[in-house]
Scaffold this motif. Structure first.
Motif, mmCIF file in Angstrom:
data_model
loop_
_atom_site.group_PDB
_atom_site.id
_atom_site.type_symbol
_atom_site.label_atom_id
_atom_site.label_comp_id
_atom_site.label_asym_id
_atom_site.label_seq_id
_atom_site.Cartn_x
_atom_site.Cartn_y
_atom_site.Cartn_z
ATOM 1 N N ARG A 327 15.316 37.843 -14.079
ATOM 2 C CA ARG A 327 16.479 37.668 -14.000
ATOM 3 C C ARG A 327 16.695 39.164 -13.143
ATOM 4 O O ARG A 327 17.887 38.632 -12.447
ATOM 5 C CB ARG A 327 17.041 38.852 -15.751
ATOM 6 N N ILE A 328 16.013 40.620 -12.746
ATOM 7 C CA ILE A 328 16.709 41.163 -11.464
ATOM 8 C C ILE A 328 15.983 40.361 -10.067
ATOM 9 O O ILE A 328 16.710 41.202 -8.915
ATOM 10 C CB ILE A 328 16.372 42.595 -11.919
ATOM 11 N N CYS A 329 15.100 39.534 -9.590
ATOM 12 C CA CYS A 329 14.366 39.217 -8.925
ATOM 13 C C CYS A 329 14.151 37.844 -8.504
ATOM 14 O O CYS A 329 13.069 36.889 -8.712
ATOM 15 C CB CYS A 329 13.208 39.548 -8.585
ATOM 16 N N PRO A 330 15.275 36.808 -9.018
ATOM 17 C CA PRO A 330 15.652 35.376 -9.214
ATOM 18 C C PRO A 330 14.710 35.126 -7.761
ATOM 19 O O PRO A 330 14.577 33.523 -7.856
ATOM 20 C CB PRO A 330 16.621 34.869 -9.516
ATOM 21 N N HIS A 331 14.668 34.884 -6.855
ATOM 22 C CA HIS A 331 14.797 34.780 -5.250
ATOM 23 C C HIS A 331 13.947 33.955 -5.489
ATOM 24 O O HIS A 331 12.613 34.008 -5.423
ATOM 25 C CB HIS A 331 15.140 35.384 -4.320
ATOM 26 N N PRO A 332 13.689 32.539 -5.296
ATOM 27 C CA PRO A 332 12.308 31.518 -4.894
ATOM 28 C C PRO A 332 12.188 32.382 -2.407
ATOM 29 O O PRO A 332 12.271 32.117 -2.054
ATOM 30 C CB PRO A 332 13.100 30.419 -4.323
ATOM 31 N N ILE A 333 11.606 33.621 -2.770
ATOM 32 C CA ILE A 333 11.912 33.816 -1.540
ATOM 33 C C ILE A 333 10.244 35.172 -1.789
ATOM 34 O O ILE A 333 9.707 35.053 -2.254
ATOM 35 C CB ILE A 333 12.369 35.497 -1.627
ATOM 36 N N ASN A 334 9.731 34.524 -0.501
ATOM 37 C CA ASN A 334 8.198 34.847 0.327
ATOM 38 C C ASN A 334 8.335 36.443 1.053
ATOM 39 O O ASN A 334 8.908 35.910 1.620
ATOM 40 C CB ASN A 334 7.128 33.690 0.636
ATOM 41 N N PRO A 335 7.381 37.331 0.921
ATOM 42 C CA PRO A 335 6.978 37.911 1.271
ATOM 43 C C PRO A 335 6.370 37.509 3.096
ATOM 44 O O PRO A 335 5.882 36.399 3.171
ATOM 45 C CB PRO A 335 5.554 38.257 1.013
ATOM 46 N N CYS A 336 6.885 37.767 3.837
ATOM 47 C CA CYS A 336 6.403 37.599 5.649
ATOM 48 C C CYS A 336 6.172 38.653 5.893
ATOM 49 O O CYS A 336 6.828 39.970 6.014
ATOM 50 C CB CYS A 336 7.405 37.244 6.291
ATOM 51 N N VAL A 337 4.637 39.314 6.688
ATOM 52 C CA VAL A 337 4.380 40.060 7.573
ATOM 53 C C VAL A 337 5.028 39.761 9.094
ATOM 54 O O VAL A 337 4.901 38.603 10.110
ATOM 55 C CB VAL A 337 3.216 40.369 7.808
#
Length: 448
Positions: A327-337
């Protein structure tokens, strides 16, 4: 032959917004006939919805199966937010065709769940179909896929469909990609589009090709009518049907209620107990600071920079469940360097602190929050107008490994970051990093 009319219904980018789906089902059940074509143009599934998450997208396919689309293609949400095995297995029970010409297995073979082209016959007409999706060249290989230029795939498809009376492209390229497709290949009669969520009330004709797109979230169903005679297509018309007054399909409502309750139950798993973490988009935010610290460790980076708006709410003291994190972090977002020199890092820090950035309302790029918010930093601080990195003054010519969120590197927000050396960590999403960080921190606390 006599004058013939071909009716096509289409929609795109549902993004698992299931509140509209019962209306869309009802509309299609009322309007479709045996001769009608119906297409889904991708991003039907979105991992922001708990039921899509726990079923690995299989719920979305079951919903499509009940309606039996003529064919579908995939969007970036199915293609680059699903782990390889999720997507490889997604359509294993589907009986409808998945048209996709520009995604391959890592060894170059075509996945066994897709078809490159399809030819249908209606009243003596040969209708040629093909599908292409947006070519995220840096992301698909991270998940074990090869991605091809959709324009090359289109050229090949058109050669195979050259004897057809009508050619229809199922596209998840976005409106501007569709315009380019039309400019390059006027042999296409209709491009049914998606991805950029354009609301094209009467379609747009480019180079003689009709481009149709129906917004997002199931608010609209598009209808295209083609009129043909012995010379071919003589007219093309597009319109949108707005569904707010459409009745709901009772069976679909009941199914979604059951699936939603099952998802909530399956995600009601306690992973830790904490003293609580506050969240603030425009101030000290312990939870986003915990996330950025965890990302630096996860990615073996030197420092971390994330917008605090990726954490939608805090955690109260007590139990932390998977439901809460979803609920608080729903994003389909990936970590990146990112690998940045000091000068570019300083520019990055300056830009993410600008008020225009922190107050920006973002739609798309995987972001499912409201505003970006102020940056949460790890191993970076500012003193007396100078940035200090890992305790030392930032050096313009030194190279730094910076953990951040993939959405900042795609170009629209901070264009100069798109060309910097980078590595995406996939298929892990931000909430996976947050989960592992919370578990690790609180195991240490309990043991200590």
């Amino acid at each position: 032959m006599a004058v013939t009319k071909l009716t096509i219904f289409h929609y795109n980018d549902l993004h698992s917004k299931f509140d509209q789906w019962p209306k869309l089902v009802s509309f299609l059940e009322e309007r479709r006939t045996d001769d009608t074509l119906y297409f889904d143009l991708g991003d039907h599934a979105d991992r922001t919805h708990p039921a899509t998450e726990v079923t690995r997208g299989k719920l979305n396919v079951r919903l499509l199966e009940r309606l039996q689309p003529t064919a579908v293609t995939i969007g970036n949400n199915e293609g680059i937010t699903f782990p390889h095995d999720w997507l490889a297995d997604l359509y294993e029970e589907a009986t409808f065709p998945i048209l996709l010409g520009n995604v391959y297995e890592a060894d170059g073979s075509r996945p066994d769940w897709v078809e490159e082209t399809l030819v249908l016959e209606r009243d003596g007409l040969k209708i040629g179909l093909f599908g292409v999706t947006a070519p995220y060249e840096e992301l698909y290989p991270e998940l074990g896929w090869q991605i091809e230029s959709p324009y090359e795939a289109t050229k090949r498809a058109l050669e195979r469909l050259a004897q057809c009376d009508v050619i229809i492209a199922l596209s998840h390229l976005g409106f501007f990609g569709d315009e380019r497709l039309a400019d390059m290949y006027p042999d296409i009669d209709v491009i049914l589009g998606a991805h950029t969520h354009h609301v094209l009330d009467e379609g747009v004709t480019t180079n003689g090709v009709l481009i149709a797109q129906a917004g997002k979230y199931g608010k609209y169903v598009g209808e295209v009518t083609l009129t043909l005679d012995e010379s071919g297509v003589v007219s093309k018309e597009a319109r949108l049907h707005e569904l707010s007054q459409q009745s709901d399909s009772p069976d679909t409502l009941a199914l979604l209620d059951t699936e939603g309750a099952d998802a909530e139950r399956l995600l009601d798993i306690t992973i830790a107990e904490t003293e609580g973490y506050a969240s603030d988009w425009f101030g000290h935010s312990p939870l986003s600071e915990l996330l950025v610290e965890g990302m630096v460790e996860w990615c073996a980076a030197d420092v971390g920079i994330i917008p605090s708006g990726v954490v939608l709410d805090g955690l109260a003291p007590g139990k932390v469940t998977l439901n809460m994190l979803h609920r608080i972090c729903p994003h389909p977002i990936n970590p990146c360097v990112l690998t940045l020199d000091g000068k570019t890092l300083e520019r990055f820090l300056h830009d993410v602190n600008e008020e225009t950035f922190t107050n920006m309302h973002v739609r798309g790029l995987g972001f499912r929050g409201t505003v970006l918010g102020e940056p949460s930093l790890y191993q970076i601080e500012q003193r007396d107008g100078q940035y200090y990195v890992m305790g030392e003054k930032l050096e313009p010519n030194r190279t730094y490994r910076v953990a951040t969120v993939d959405m900042l590197t795609f170009g629209p927000l901070l264009p100069y970051l798109a060309d910097q050396p980078k590595r995406y960590f996939m298929p892990e999403l931000l909430r996976d990093v947050l989960r592992e960080t919370i578990v690790a921190r609180h195991e240490v606390i309990r043991k200590g």
